[in-house]
Design a protein around this motif. Sequence first.
Motif, short mmCIF file in Angstrom:
data_model
loop_
_atom_site.label_atom_id
_atom_site.label_comp_id
_atom_site.label_asym_id
_atom_site.label_seq_id
_atom_site.Cartn_x
_atom_site.Cartn_y
_atom_site.Cartn_z
N LYS A 194 33.99 -26.31 -29.53
CA LYS A 194 33.50 -27.93 -30.00
C LYS A 194 31.73 -27.67 -29.25
N MET A 195 32.28 -27.33 -27.59
CA MET A 195 31.32 -27.04 -26.30
C MET A 195 30.28 -26.57 -26.88
N GLY A 196 30.63 -24.84 -27.66
CA GLY A 196 30.11 -24.30 -28.78
C GLY A 196 28.97 -24.63 -29.50
N ARG A 197 29.40 -25.62 -30.45
CA ARG A 197 28.42 -26.28 -31.23
C ARG A 197 27.85 -28.06 -30.82
N LEU A 198 28.21 -28.04 -29.77
CA LEU A 198 27.64 -28.86 -29.50
C LEU A 198 26.76 -27.91 -28.46
N GLY A 199 26.41 -26.99 -27.71
CA GLY A 199 25.33 -25.84 -27.44
C GLY A 199 25.36 -26.09 -26.16
N TYR A 200 26.91 -26.75 -25.35
CA TYR A 200 27.77 -26.82 -24.28
C TYR A 200 27.82 -25.21 -23.33
N ALA A 201 28.02 -24.31 -24.06
CA ALA A 201 28.72 -23.09 -24.27
C ALA A 201 28.83 -22.25 -24.41
N LYS A 202 28.34 -20.67 -24.29
CA LYS A 202 28.30 -19.78 -25.04
C LYS A 202 29.55 -19.17 -24.99
N ILE A 203 29.82 -18.81 -26.41
CA ILE A 203 31.46 -18.99 -26.62
C ILE A 203 31.15 -17.24 -27.28
N LEU A 204 32.51 -16.20 -26.72
CA LEU A 204 32.17 -14.99 -26.75
C LEU A 204 33.80 -14.58 -27.23
N THR A 205 34.30 -13.88 -27.81
CA THR A 205 35.38 -13.00 -28.27
C THR A 205 35.56 -12.22 -27.72
N ASN A 206 34.76 -11.62 -27.58
CA ASN A 206 35.04 -9.85 -26.84
C ASN A 206 34.90 -9.97 -25.22
N PRO A 207 35.98 -9.88 -24.41
CA PRO A 207 36.43 -10.91 -22.33
C PRO A 207 36.04 -9.39 -22.03
N LYS A 208 35.51 -8.38 -22.02
CA LYS A 208 34.38 -7.02 -21.92
C LYS A 208 32.95 -8.00 -21.17
N ARG A 209 32.23 -8.49 -22.40
CA ARG A 209 30.90 -9.21 -22.38
C ARG A 209 30.40 -10.20 -21.68
N LEU A 210 31.71 -10.84 -20.93
CA LEU A 210 31.74 -12.10 -19.89
C LEU A 210 31.19 -11.21 -18.64
N PRO A 211 30.25 -12.38 -18.53
CA PRO A 211 29.65 -11.88 -16.88
C PRO A 211 30.45 -11.90 -16.02
N ARG A 212 29.98 -10.49 -15.44
CA ARG A 212 30.56 -10.32 -14.14
C ARG A 212 31.21 -11.12 -13.12
N ASN A 213 29.75 -11.64 -12.77
CA ASN A 213 29.56 -12.48 -11.90
C ASN A 213 29.72 -14.04 -11.94
N ALA A 214 30.02 -14.80 -13.01
CA ALA A 214 29.96 -15.89 -12.88
C ALA A 214 31.34 -16.25 -12.30
N ILE A 215 31.48 -17.85 -12.61
CA ILE A 215 33.05 -17.48 -11.83
C ILE A 215 33.84 -17.92 -12.90
N LEU A 216 34.91 -16.63 -13.05
CA LEU A 216 35.92 -17.38 -13.88
C LEU A 216 37.40 -18.57 -13.52
N LEU A 217 37.60 -19.02 -14.21
CA LEU A 217 38.67 -20.10 -14.33
C LEU A 217 39.96 -19.52 -14.25
N ASN A 218 40.50 -19.40 -13.55
CA ASN A 218 42.10 -18.38 -13.41
C ASN A 218 42.91 -19.15 -12.68
N PRO A 219 44.03 -19.38 -12.95
CA PRO A 219 45.17 -21.09 -12.08
C PRO A 219 45.77 -19.74 -11.60
N TYR A 220 45.29 -18.45 -11.53
CA TYR A 220 46.74 -17.24 -11.30
C TYR A 220 45.71 -17.36 -9.56
N ALA A 221 44.74 -17.96 -10.04
CA ALA A 221 43.62 -17.00 -8.21
C ALA A 221 43.89 -17.59 -7.44
N GLU A 222 44.36 -16.71 -6.08
CA GLU A 222 44.62 -17.88 -4.39
C GLU A 222 43.68 -18.34 -4.07
N LYS A 223 42.60 -18.83 -3.75
CA LYS A 223 41.24 -19.29 -4.24
C LYS A 223 41.25 -20.67 -4.94
#
Length: 169
Positions: A20-49
Motif C-alpha cells: 500500500k505504501m508503494g501504491r500511495l507513492g510513499y515507497a519504491k517496491i523492489l522484488t530483487n534484494p540485490k537492487r536495494l541501494p547499498r548506502n541507504a539505512i537498512l532496517l535490520n532487527p539483528y543490527a547492534e546499532k
Amino acid sequence: MNIYIYHAKQCDPKRCTALKMGRLGYAKILTNPKRLPRNAILLNPYAEKTVSFEDRDIIEKNGVMALDCSWKQAEQVFKKTNSKTQRSLPFLVAGNPVNYGKPCKLTTLEATIATLYIADYKEESYKLLNGFKWAHTFIELNKKLLDYYCGKTSEEIIEFQKELLKDVK
C-alpha cells in the motif's frame, strides 16, 4: 525522502502495508534484494546499532530500506543486500490491527514511521499516516518513547532501552 522496500510476496496483499505504501507513492517496491541501494539505512532487527538522530544525513542522502518478507528468509536477505548501514529499531509497541499492543511486532509502515520520527523527520513520518486508518494509533501508543528517542544517539537509545527492559524476562 527515498523509501525502498524489498517485497518477497509472502503476505496477504490486501493487508500488506508495504504494498500500500508503494501504491500511495510513499515507497519504491523492489522484488530483487540485490537492487536495494547499498548506502541507504537498512532496517535490520539483528543490527547492534539502533536508528538515531546520527543517521539523518544518510537518510536524507540515500534513504531508508525495509524488508517485507518472512523472518525465516530475512537473515538471508540481509546478507544479499550488501548494505553497509544496518540499524535496528528500539523498543516500540505495535498499533496495527493484527498485532495491536504487542512489543516489536511492527508493520513495514510502522517501522518506517518510527525510523523517520527518531531521525527527526517528524513531518515526513506524519505524512505516511495518510491512507492508513489505524496508523495514528501507532504514534499515539508510542509518543513518549518516540519523543525520547528523537534527537538521541544510538548509544543513548540502547542504554535507555536496557534500563526500560531490565525487569522484563
